[in-house]
Design a protein around this motif. Structure first.
Motif, short mmCIF file in Angstrom:
data_model
loop_
_atom_site.label_atom_id
_atom_site.label_comp_id
_atom_site.label_asym_id
_atom_site.label_seq_id
_atom_site.Cartn_x
_atom_site.Cartn_y
_atom_site.Cartn_z
N THR A 63 0.84 -1.13 0.12
CA THR A 63 0.17 -0.01 0.09
C THR A 63 0.92 1.35 0.06
OG1 THR A 63 -1.66 -1.06 1.05
CG2 THR A 63 -1.72 1.54 1.22
N VAL A 86 0.14 5.89 -9.43
CA VAL A 86 -0.50 5.34 -7.99
C VAL A 86 -0.26 6.52 -7.05
CG1 VAL A 86 0.36 3.73 -6.47
CG2 VAL A 86 0.51 3.23 -8.97
N ASP A 90 -3.50 3.55 -2.30
CA ASP A 90 -3.62 2.64 -3.40
C ASP A 90 -2.73 1.24 -3.02
OD1 ASP A 90 -5.20 4.35 -4.86
OD2 ASP A 90 -3.32 4.65 -6.57
N GLN A 143 -10.15 -1.40 -9.86
CA GLN A 143 -9.06 -1.07 -10.98
C GLN A 143 -9.45 -1.40 -12.26
OE1 GLN A 143 -6.20 0.64 -10.10
NE2 GLN A 143 -5.58 0.69 -12.26
N ARG A 173 -8.50 12.26 -7.57
CA ARG A 173 -7.80 11.35 -6.64
C ARG A 173 -6.75 11.90 -5.88
NH1 ARG A 173 -4.96 7.16 -9.25
NH2 ARG A 173 -5.11 6.01 -7.18
#
Length: 250
Positions: A63, A86, A90, A143, A173
């Motif tokens: 993570t 990323v 994530d 995803q 995001r």
């Protein structure tokens, strides 16, 4: 080369700063204890470090706690397709074979901290904590949904629509994890990275960003991106601003 850095242990799961972000679902004390027991440590690395390497097995899932990274695949002649960026929160490593070689690579864009989980212990989630097992399944499905949208962009949106969709996707995001201030976010990637994500040439990407800027939809300068209003950008990109953004955090 794949990062080869000893694992340390810094942030305890109950004190994880990401859990203060409203975008991440709350977990029970039992779930948090299970995540804490599963965590092997933290990987701290600099920019341009390969965390996962295509064609090489990995013993760990991660993570991302701090920093930015990107997933990509390459052809034999070196041409690269970035499949996603990323951001903190994530989960990395489930986007491929769980037990075989990695089918993609992950490289950091900035200094990064990654929480590490032994891949072989994932089965314990399914055996002993079905709620967290569902979370992993949800993350994998989400995803795939995101990749479907990007595939639609590559195949059917024109260059301006494609860039608008991708920039808005990253902007939202980043906003979810507190990286946007007064409409501005620092994107730590180059236009070349963006071109490799959009499937455009560098020249075409530059012209497309200038078009979005000229239309007043974004301002892009020295890596800083300012979005004065997400609604017009979403309308151009046919981006559904009403889609749920809350998600699990492991």
């Amino acid at each position: 080369m794949q990062a080869d850095i000893p694992f340390g242990y810094g942030v305890q799961c109950p004190q994880c700063p990401l859990r203060a972000c409203e975008v991440f679902q709350a977990v029970s004390d039992d779930e948090l204890d299970f995540i804490s027991a599963l965590k092997a440590g933290e990987l701290r690395t600099g920019p341009a470090s390969t965390v996962l390497q295509e064609g090489v097995p990995s013993d760990h899932l991660f993570t991302l706690l701090e920093g930015w990274a990107f997933r990509y695949k390459t052809l034999d002649d070196g041409r690269r397709q970035i499949t996603s960026f990323v951001l903190p929160g994530d989960f990395i490593g489930i986007q491929g074979s769980m037990l075989g070689d990695m089918d993609h690579s992950v490289e950091t864009l900035t200094p990064a901290v990654l929480c590490s989980f032994p891949r072989k212990r994932v089965w314990e989630l399914y055996q002993n904590c079905s709620s967290l097992a569902f979370d992993i399944t949800w993350l994998a499905a989400r995803q795939e949904s995101i990749l479907n949208e990007h595939l639609l962009s590559l195949g059917r949106r024109n260059a301006v629509e494609c860039a608008a969709y991708y920039i808005l996707h990253l902007y939202l995001r980043a906003d979810d994890v507190g990286l946007v201030t007064e409409g501005r976010v620092r994107f730590p990637f180059t236009q070349e990275h963006l071109a490799d994500a959009l499937g455009l040439s560098l020249v075409h990407t530059n012209k497309t960003l200038k078009k979005l800027s000229a239309d007043g939809l974004i301002q892009w300068e020295h890596g800083w991106c300012f979005v004065p209003d997400v609604a017009p950008l979403a309308e151009l990109a046919r981006f559904d601003l009403g889609q749920p953004r809350t998600r699990p955090l492991l």
